[in-house]
Design a protein around this motif. Structure first.
Motif, PDB file in Angstrom:
ATOM      1  N   UNK A   1       0.798  -1.204   0.000  1.00  0.00           N
ATOM      2  CA  UNK A   1       0.000   0.000   0.000  1.00  0.00           C
ATOM      3  C   UNK A   1       0.844   1.274   0.000  1.00  0.00           C
ATOM      4  N   UNK A   2       2.071   1.235   0.503  1.00  0.00           N
ATOM      5  CA  UNK A   2       2.924   2.422   0.483  1.00  0.00           C
ATOM      6  C   UNK A   2       3.096   2.915  -0.949  1.00  0.00           C
ATOM      7  N   UNK A   3       3.219   1.995  -1.899  1.00  0.00           N
ATOM      8  CA  UNK A   3       3.333   2.387  -3.299  1.00  0.00           C
ATOM      9  C   UNK A   3       2.002   2.945  -3.792  1.00  0.00           C
ATOM     10  N   UNK A   4       0.914   2.274  -3.462  1.00  0.00           N
ATOM     11  CA  UNK A   4      -0.405   2.686  -3.925  1.00  0.00           C
ATOM     12  C   UNK A   4      -0.831   4.018  -3.329  1.00  0.00           C
ATOM     13  N   UNK A   5      -0.375   4.328  -2.120  1.00  0.00           N
ATOM     14  CA  UNK A   5      -0.801   5.538  -1.424  1.00  0.00           C
ATOM     15  C   UNK A   5       0.157   6.704  -1.645  1.00  0.00           C
ATOM     16  N   UNK A   6       1.175   6.517  -2.456  1.00  0.00           N
ATOM     17  CA  UNK A   6       2.139   7.576  -2.757  1.00  0.00           C
ATOM     18  C   UNK A   6       2.869   8.036  -1.496  1.00  0.00           C
ATOM     19  N   UNK A   7       3.380   7.095  -0.734  1.00  0.00           N
ATOM     20  CA  UNK A   7       4.201   7.367   0.441  1.00  0.00           C
ATOM     21  C   UNK A   7       5.640   6.984   0.134  1.00  0.00           C
TER      22      UNK A   7
ATOM     23  N   UNK B   1       4.308  11.741 -12.240  1.00  0.00           N
ATOM     24  CA  UNK B   1       3.943  10.343 -12.155  1.00  0.00           C
ATOM     25  C   UNK B   1       2.582  10.097 -12.766  1.00  0.00           C
ATOM     26  N   UNK B   2       2.241   8.819 -12.882  1.00  0.00           N
ATOM     27  CA  UNK B   2       0.939   8.410 -13.403  1.00  0.00           C
ATOM     28  C   UNK B   2       0.282   7.473 -12.397  1.00  0.00           C
ATOM     29  N   UNK B   3      -1.014   7.221 -12.590  1.00  0.00           N
ATOM     30  CA  UNK B   3      -1.731   6.284 -11.728  1.00  0.00           C
ATOM     31  C   UNK B   3      -1.669   6.704 -10.278  1.00  0.00           C
ATOM     32  N   UNK B   4      -1.246   5.794  -9.400  1.00  0.00           N
ATOM     33  CA  UNK B   4      -1.147   6.077  -7.965  1.00  0.00           C
ATOM     34  C   UNK B   4      -0.183   7.217  -7.679  1.00  0.00           C
ATOM     35  N   UNK B   5       0.688   7.555  -8.636  1.00  0.00           N
ATOM     36  CA  UNK B   5       1.684   8.606  -8.444  1.00  0.00           C
ATOM     37  C   UNK B   5       1.342   9.894  -9.195  1.00  0.00           C
ATOM     38  N   UNK B   6       0.092  10.055  -9.621  1.00  0.00           N
ATOM     39  CA  UNK B   6      -0.308  11.281 -10.314  1.00  0.00           C
ATOM     40  C   UNK B   6      -0.005  12.480  -9.420  1.00  0.00           C
ATOM     41  N   UNK B   7       0.611  13.504  -9.982  1.00  0.00           N
ATOM     42  CA  UNK B   7       0.965  14.698  -9.220  1.00  0.00           C
ATOM     43  C   UNK B   7       2.152  14.511  -8.299  1.00  0.00           C
ATOM     44  N   UNK B   8       2.962  13.474  -8.518  1.00  0.00           N
ATOM     45  CA  UNK B   8       4.079  13.155  -7.626  1.00  0.00           C
ATOM     46  C   UNK B   8       5.157  14.235  -7.635  1.00  0.00           C
ATOM     47  N   UNK B   9       5.689  14.485  -6.439  1.00  0.00           N
ATOM     48  CA  UNK B   9       6.843  15.358  -6.244  1.00  0.00           C
ATOM     49  C   UNK B   9       7.698  14.740  -5.145  1.00  0.00           C
ATOM     50  N   UNK B  10       8.981  15.029  -5.172  1.00  0.00           N
ATOM     51  CA  UNK B  10       9.886  14.511  -4.159  1.00  0.00           C
ATOM     52  C   UNK B  10      11.223  14.201  -4.778  1.00  0.00           C
ATOM     53  N   UNK B  11      11.920  13.223  -4.218  1.00  0.00           N
ATOM     54  CA  UNK B  11      13.214  12.850  -4.777  1.00  0.00           C
ATOM     55  C   UNK B  11      13.515  11.384  -4.511  1.00  0.00           C
TER      56      UNK B  11
END
Length: 168
Positions: free
Chosen positions: A23-29, A138-148
């Motif tokens: 779920x960490x991947x699915x929840x963008x953590x 990112x796409x899918x679960x990572x839509x709008x992703x930011x970080x490093x």
């Protein structure tokens, strides 16, 4: 019947724990994955003359990604290019990385970084230093992703990716 109830409860609890790990991947953590240095890693080095790093040389690769307990969770594709010019005799490099997972994809870029030109092993990694790549989307679960993503190279050649990500 009572044994079946305990079994069902234990099964549901185990399923919830299993889902929580993925779920960490699915929840963008944030999470950590490893690209192992083994026969599954594919690397191609494109160089006109094979004589050291020069502008236009590229290293293109692919590897599976494993979670902390060794389960396959995705793949990584990357490309590192030698840029024109140098800084104090050090090669200028730039790198693009794509982390692919079942529920989404992360895109990261390094910007420009330098290397003294020493290639640890062109077939496994470009430089020995740890590097940070900025997540640019990112796409899918990572839509709008930011970080490093911090890449740490292990003695055995494995690449560990410590992903710090949030999604908006």
């Amino acid at each position: 019947m009572r044994k079946l109830g305990k079994f069902a409860t234990a099964t549901l609890a185990a399923s919830a724990i299993g889902i929580g790990g993925a779920h960490a991947l699915e929840a963008c953590n944030g999470f950590t994955v490893t690209a192992p240095m083994d026969d599954s890693r594919v690397v191609t080095v494109l160089s006109e003359d094979g004589k050291g790093l020069k502008a236009g040389d590229r290293r293109i690769g692919f590897s599976p990604l494993l979670d902390k307990i060794g389960n396959a969770v995705g793949t990584v594709d990357w490309q590192t290019e030698v840029l024109a010019g140098s800084v104090d005799g050090k090669a200028r490099l730039s790198s693009d990385v794509v982390l692919n997972f079942e529920d989404g994809t992360l895109f990261a870029r390094s910007g420009v970084f330098t290397s003294d030109g020493k290639v640890v092993n062109a077939g496994t990694r470009t430089v020995s230093d740890d590097h940070v790549r900025n997540i640019v989307g990112g796409t899918g679960a990572f839509a709008g992703a930011r970080g490093d993503i911090t890449f740490t190279m292990q003695e055995n050649g494995d690449a560990v990716f410590n992903v710090q990500v949030t999604c908006i």
